[in-house]
Write an enzyme that holds these catalytic residues in place. Sequence first.
Site, PDB file in Angstrom:
ATOM      1  N   LYS A 180     -52.162  -8.730   3.113  1.00 62.44           N
ATOM      2  CA  LYS A 180     -52.472  -7.647   2.133  1.00 62.44           C
ATOM      3  C   LYS A 180     -52.955  -6.442   2.285  1.00 62.44           C
ATOM      4  O   LYS A 180     -53.705  -6.293   3.363  1.00 62.44           O
ATOM      5  CB  LYS A 180     -53.307  -8.427   1.199  1.00 62.44           C
ATOM      6  CG  LYS A 180     -54.629  -8.495   1.254  1.00 62.44           C
ATOM      7  CD  LYS A 180     -55.348  -9.016  -0.029  1.00 62.44           C
ATOM      8  CE  LYS A 180     -57.011  -8.958   0.074  1.00 62.44           C
ATOM      9  NZ  LYS A 180     -57.657  -9.311  -0.846  1.00 62.44           N
ATOM     10  N   TYR A 230     -39.509  -4.706  -2.523  1.00 58.87           N
ATOM     11  CA  TYR A 230     -39.458  -4.805  -0.947  1.00 58.87           C
ATOM     12  C   TYR A 230     -40.258  -3.574  -0.472  1.00 58.87           C
ATOM     13  O   TYR A 230     -40.258  -2.414  -1.016  1.00 58.87           O
ATOM     14  CB  TYR A 230     -38.050  -4.921  -0.407  1.00 58.87           C
ATOM     15  CG  TYR A 230     -37.206  -3.848  -0.960  1.00 58.87           C
ATOM     16  CD1 TYR A 230     -36.769  -2.821   0.018  1.00 58.87           C
ATOM     17  CD2 TYR A 230     -36.454  -3.831  -1.973  1.00 58.87           C
ATOM     18  CE1 TYR A 230     -36.240  -1.695  -0.311  1.00 58.87           C
ATOM     19  CE2 TYR A 230     -35.449  -3.169  -2.285  1.00 58.87           C
ATOM     20  CZ  TYR A 230     -35.517  -1.835  -1.691  1.00 58.87           C
ATOM     21  OH  TYR A 230     -34.315  -0.914  -1.890  1.00 58.87           O
ATOM     22  N   SER A 259     -37.988   0.040  -4.652  1.00 57.29           N
ATOM     23  CA  SER A 259     -38.695  -0.383  -3.619  1.00 57.29           C
ATOM     24  C   SER A 259     -40.187   0.038  -3.749  1.00 57.29           C
ATOM     25  O   SER A 259     -40.524   0.685  -4.887  1.00 57.29           O
ATOM     26  CB  SER A 259     -38.256   0.181  -2.118  1.00 57.29           C
ATOM     27  OG  SER A 259     -38.424   1.390  -2.044  1.00 57.29           O
TER      28      SER A 259
END
Length: 128
Positions: A9, A58, A25
């Site tokens: 993360k 993504y 994205s």
Amino acid sequence: MQLNMLKAKIHRATVTHAELHYEGSIAIDGLLLDASGIREYEQIHAWNINNGKRFVTYALRAEEGSGIISVNGSAAHRAQPGDLVIIAAFVHLNEAEVEKFQPTLVYVDKDNRISHTNRSIPKQMAAA
């Protein structure tokens, strides 16, 4: 059995751009991708701290050292420049792999520069 575990993360990154008409994205400073182990085109989850909105998209690689966190395409409806987001990637592991695995946690400052990294989240304690 396969378990879906936190792989990495990027914590409390500041959104620098929200580009509705850019191909969808989230573009992320390449140094942050490298530090976190998140790969370009890997599926990520993003959680907006400011408004509580969540989205899945993504990762795209932005220029290294640029500090860019650009939420693009339809996800741009979920964040605006200045919002704080948590960007996370997950991995499927079997039970034996889970025993040895630790996620990569990248913490950034207000300019999306790495302040520190960690391999575990501190245990939450009860309030006094």
